[in-house]
Scaffold this motif. Sequence first.
Motif, short mmCIF file in Angstrom:
data_model
loop_
_atom_site.label_atom_id
_atom_site.label_comp_id
_atom_site.label_asym_id
_atom_site.label_seq_id
_atom_site.Cartn_x
_atom_site.Cartn_y
_atom_site.Cartn_z
N ARG A 369 0.27 8.61 6.59
CA ARG A 369 -1.17 8.83 6.47
C ARG A 369 -1.99 7.55 6.43
O ARG A 369 -3.17 7.57 6.77
N VAL A 370 -1.37 6.44 6.01
CA VAL A 370 -2.17 5.21 5.89
C VAL A 370 -1.72 4.11 6.83
O VAL A 370 -2.45 3.14 7.04
N GLY A 371 -0.50 4.20 7.40
CA GLY A 371 -0.04 3.17 8.32
C GLY A 371 0.42 1.91 7.61
O GLY A 371 0.35 1.79 6.39
N GLY A 372 0.89 0.96 8.40
CA GLY A 372 1.50 -0.23 7.84
C GLY A 372 0.54 -1.28 7.33
O GLY A 372 0.87 -2.04 6.41
N HIS A 373 -0.64 -1.37 7.90
CA HIS A 373 -1.56 -2.43 7.50
C HIS A 373 -2.00 -2.31 6.04
O HIS A 373 -2.33 -3.31 5.41
N ALA A 374 -2.00 -1.10 5.51
CA ALA A 374 -2.44 -0.90 4.14
C ALA A 374 -1.54 -1.62 3.13
O ALA A 374 -1.96 -1.91 2.01
N TYR A 375 -0.30 -1.91 3.54
CA TYR A 375 0.64 -2.55 2.62
C TYR A 375 0.40 -4.06 2.52
O TYR A 375 0.97 -4.72 1.65
N GLY A 376 -0.41 -4.62 3.42
CA GLY A 376 -0.74 -6.04 3.34
C GLY A 376 0.45 -6.95 3.51
O GLY A 376 0.47 -8.08 3.02
N SER A 377 1.48 -6.50 4.23
CA SER A 377 2.70 -7.27 4.38
C SER A 377 3.32 -6.96 5.74
O SER A 377 3.07 -5.90 6.32
N VAL A 378 4.15 -7.86 6.23
CA VAL A 378 4.86 -7.58 7.47
C VAL A 378 5.97 -6.55 7.25
O VAL A 378 6.55 -6.04 8.20
#
Length: 534
Positions: A369-378
């Motif tokens: 639902r939020v994708g990878g960018h929300a984690y602020g990490s590679v």
Amino acid sequence: MSTFLGFPTRRGAKPLPDGGTHQGAPGTTAGPGWADDVPHPDAPLRWGATFPEAAKQALGNTQLRRNLAHATSTIRAKRAAVVGEVPDWEELRDAGSTIKAHVMSDLPHLLEELERNVTARGGVVHWARDAAEANRIVTDLVKATGETEVVKVKSMVTQEIGLNEALSEEGIAAFETDLAELIVQLADDMPSHILVPAIHRNRSEIREIFLERMGDAPPDLTDAPRELAMAARAHLRRKFLSAKVAISGANFAVADTGTLAVVESEGNGRMCLTLPETLITVMGIEKLIPTYQDLEVFMALLPRSSTGERMNPYTSLWTGVTPGDGPQEFHLVLLDNGRSKALADDVGRAALHCIRCSACLNVCPVYERVGGHAYGSVYPGPIGAVLTPQLTGSTGRSDPNNSLPYASTLCGACYDVCPVKIDIPSLLVHLRAREVDQDRGRPTAWGAAMKAASFVMATPGRFELAEKAGGVTRVLGGSKGRITSLPFPGSKWTDARDLPVLPRQSFREWWADEHATPEAPPSPASPETTGDAR
């Protein structure tokens, strides 16, 4: 000379002066950051935001959610089909888990064995404590060749250390050759998935990126997958044929032979690993496996778990330097960058077992639902939520990484699909407890709320009174049956989700009704009570 894991750094390479932190990729201890102001959901997420802040913005991007839902459901279905074909899948998972646990318990000796075997076969081994040191080693190696361009195989670890940015600062252009990484690079974007970095983009968006940013894209390019792939192929072919230096990561490194392995699906890796004159591989120290025979286990686990394939289309193995065949100069950079700290945690070290298959991302309801960018990490998704805080450490309560262990429902789906049986839910709970311990003694709104809840739940009487007082929620919820808005501090909840009203009958009341003792019927009248003298 400094050490990590008890070893001197930069062995096999000339000593280099220590330096400050490099402004590298998000997810490292220092990152460049995207724009500070994010006006609408379609804008890039701001690195440095906490997960709740970034997730709230991502949830407003309906196109992103559609792209993610379609892609992850497709990958899940493919994985389930090929895993179902393997009768001893659980035994393979057990074997993979056991091998990785052995590696973590004997890592120093295995690293020494790897160095001996790589060196004996013509390679040069370098040791890097952190991102700054690794970037400096690689940059100096490229500059020593006199080249100003390099081609790159898809590599999470080079994104972790911000290598492309470091090379750019020294006037060296790095060209990503993986199709998805190329899309991300052309768009000045960041990866959002371990396996499919451009999973957040659809075909129409990719077409626009190619037309705007790829100078040799055909002007009549459509969004047909074949046309997009052919345009990228023609663009990259010129780079493959002219590049003298290549940079790669590694999926595995075999300690007893000094062999490195890269698996991929497009053939770009094979081109980078064979055509250039110099090959530089940057590898996290956890990627080791003890023996060549152990590769058999992971070559069965990885493709099924990642791409949903029975085997990798391209599996490249190389051992040092072979005269007249492939690169004639090979350098291996072994990177710590926080891994020693994670290894020191008897529980948290399990995160280092990860083989970067991305299966946990594809089943995670939060990631979808939020994708990878929300984690602020590679490293996004469930594995990123446990790996990133350990690699970067915590700089205090305001550190955005402290929120990552809470980016999960603890549903357990990630553990069920992990090919090496990393118990991610338990690791998340472990990191949550560690974060709470760090905050112990420092008053927080969350801590105050938990203390209040503890007081209410400490005795049956208080809990029963709270249940009765909760009846007011039915008034606030009205006919909708849910509360959509509350004043502060309740607004901290209702700003993100609705609050369901309490049911009309509590469990206590239902239990009392169901298990009430029926009244005994009156007994027959006795002579004494009736006055009968018979």
